[in-house]
Motif scaffolding. Sequence first.
Motif, PDB file in Angstrom:
ATOM      1  N   ALA A  25      85.001-103.486   3.674  1.00  0.00           N
ATOM      2  CA  ALA A  25      85.377-103.699   2.269  1.00  0.00           C
ATOM      3  C   ALA A  25      85.304-102.415   1.454  1.00  0.00           C
ATOM      4  O   ALA A  25      86.105-102.206   0.533  1.00  0.00           O
ATOM      5  CB  ALA A  25      84.482-104.766   1.645  1.00  0.00           C
ATOM      6  N   LEU A  26      84.360-101.536   1.781  1.00  0.00           N
ATOM      7  CA  LEU A  26      84.205-100.282   1.051  1.00  0.00           C
ATOM      8  C   LEU A  26      85.142 -99.190   1.567  1.00  0.00           C
ATOM      9  O   LEU A  26      85.167 -98.088   1.030  1.00  0.00           O
ATOM     10  CB  LEU A  26      82.755 -99.799   1.141  1.00  0.00           C
ATOM     11  N   GLN A  59      88.662 -97.562   8.713  1.00  0.00           N
ATOM     12  CA  GLN A  59      90.055 -97.932   8.583  1.00  0.00           C
ATOM     13  C   GLN A  59      90.541 -98.528   9.906  1.00  0.00           C
ATOM     14  O   GLN A  59      90.936 -97.810  10.820  1.00  0.00           O
ATOM     15  CB  GLN A  59      90.894 -96.702   8.202  1.00  0.00           C
ATOM     16  N   ILE A  60      90.475 -99.851  10.022  1.00  0.00           N
ATOM     17  CA  ILE A  60      90.877-100.540  11.246  1.00  0.00           C
ATOM     18  C   ILE A  60      92.001-101.518  10.900  1.00  0.00           C
ATOM     19  O   ILE A  60      91.839-102.356  10.013  1.00  0.00           O
ATOM     20  CB  ILE A  60      89.695-101.304  11.861  1.00  0.00           C
ATOM     21  N   PRO A  61      93.151-101.419  11.592  1.00  0.00           N
ATOM     22  CA  PRO A  61      94.261-102.341  11.321  1.00  0.00           C
ATOM     23  C   PRO A  61      93.820-103.795  11.456  1.00  0.00           C
ATOM     24  O   PRO A  61      93.119-104.157  12.414  1.00  0.00           O
ATOM     25  CB  PRO A  61      95.300-101.967  12.394  1.00  0.00           C
ATOM     26  N   GLN A  62      94.215-104.620  10.508  1.00  0.00           N
ATOM     27  CA  GLN A  62      93.736-106.002  10.483  1.00  0.00           C
ATOM     28  C   GLN A  62      94.331-106.859  11.600  1.00  0.00           C
ATOM     29  O   GLN A  62      93.647-107.734  12.139  1.00  0.00           O
ATOM     30  CB  GLN A  62      94.063-106.628   9.121  1.00  0.00           C
ATOM     31  N   ALA A  63      95.585-106.615  11.979  1.00  0.00           N
ATOM     32  CA  ALA A  63      96.236-107.458  12.995  1.00  0.00           C
ATOM     33  C   ALA A  63      95.503-107.423  14.340  1.00  0.00           C
ATOM     34  O   ALA A  63      95.221-108.484  14.913  1.00  0.00           O
ATOM     35  CB  ALA A  63      97.700-107.048  13.156  1.00  0.00           C
ATOM     36  N   PRO A  64      95.159-106.230  14.880  1.00  0.00           N
ATOM     37  CA  PRO A  64      94.393-106.211  16.137  1.00  0.00           C
ATOM     38  C   PRO A  64      93.020-106.862  15.996  1.00  0.00           C
ATOM     39  O   PRO A  64      92.540-107.507  16.932  1.00  0.00           O
ATOM     40  CB  PRO A  64      94.271-104.712  16.453  1.00  0.00           C
ATOM     41  N   GLY A  68      88.153-107.197   5.712  1.00  0.00           N
ATOM     42  CA  GLY A  68      89.577-106.954   5.467  1.00  0.00           C
ATOM     43  C   GLY A  68      90.109-107.829   4.349  1.00  0.00           C
ATOM     44  O   GLY A  68      90.890-107.390   3.508  1.00  0.00           O
ATOM     45  N   ALA A  69      89.662-109.091   4.347  1.00  0.00           N
ATOM     46  CA  ALA A  69      90.091-110.005   3.282  1.00  0.00           C
ATOM     47  C   ALA A  69      89.547-109.557   1.933  1.00  0.00           C
ATOM     48  O   ALA A  69      90.252-109.572   0.919  1.00  0.00           O
ATOM     49  CB  ALA A  69      89.626-111.418   3.596  1.00  0.00           C
TER      50      ALA A  69
END
Length: 328
Positions: free
Chosen positions: A194-195, A199-204, A252-253
């Motif tokens: 959240a902070l 940086q990790i793609p949400q789809a994977p 991520g949400a």
Amino acid sequence: MIRLLAVALLLAVLHVAADAHELRPGFLEIRQTGAATYDIRFKVPARGDMRLGLHVRLPAECAEMAPTRSERSGAALVEHSAVRCPDGLADREVSIDGLSGTFTDVVVRVESEDGAVQAARLTPDSPSFTVEAAPTWVETARTYFVLGVEHILLGIDHLLFVLALLLLVRDVWMLVKVITAFTVAHSITLAVAALGWAQIPQAPVEAVIALSIMFVAAEVVRQTGPESDLTKRMPWLVAFAFGLLHGLGFGGALKEIGLPQSDVPLALLTFNLGVEAGQLLFVFTVVGASTLVRRALSLDRAWLRTAVGYGIGSLAAVWFVQRVALFL
């Protein structure tokens, strides 16, 4: 016959759950760029080429400064626009037309020119809100707590993972340790994601979450494995490891909703508390409901556990394939 009916009911519930998971809440972001100008980003849930008939209604005097741009983003359509409101939006009402005829919600984030953030949740029964000139910390805490509760209760995949953990652990004290480990783990990665520290793609991440559900469901089904199995000896370790993963999904949400710059710790804390409150509510509900179902239908506990394990694993497998297809 009773067992067949129970299996049919389980599959029907899981089918409805899968459909509910597909239809994510909408997301409306209003960002003030000047004394009377605003950028608007509206993420509308969609299935295939069909979008929900939701439209933002601003005060009548607001006018578009440029044509609205649209783009696809996963299972949603994202609309970008810029508007000018001569009197601003403070203390004015904004609503979502068409929301009352759906079964979804819209999360709203309003950011003023000085960085103050207001968050709200619009529902079919309450499709409008008033933009606050100066949001209070109490409102921020309440809003993010409710968003946390809603996110876990609408996150069918996260709930099925918790359900699989409940089926996997039979000892009350071990269950306490498992839930605590899962809570601590996802709280860590929730904050990290959240902070923006990772940086990790949400789809994977969503795909691997489905894979984690398959793993735990498989462990539920093969309860006859050796006692030395790591999952049986230290289920809290498995819960902690996968909790780190699920926290990235929660984070991520929350990152998409946004954090108020002036109340980051408060919003982060109350969102996480909301997630925990929803999770505990789910656990107590499942424990009570399972006891009533077994007594009413005279079902064997081991058989019921295996049937539910197969159902959870099958649904997670479908989700895994669907989510992998989104980024391949």
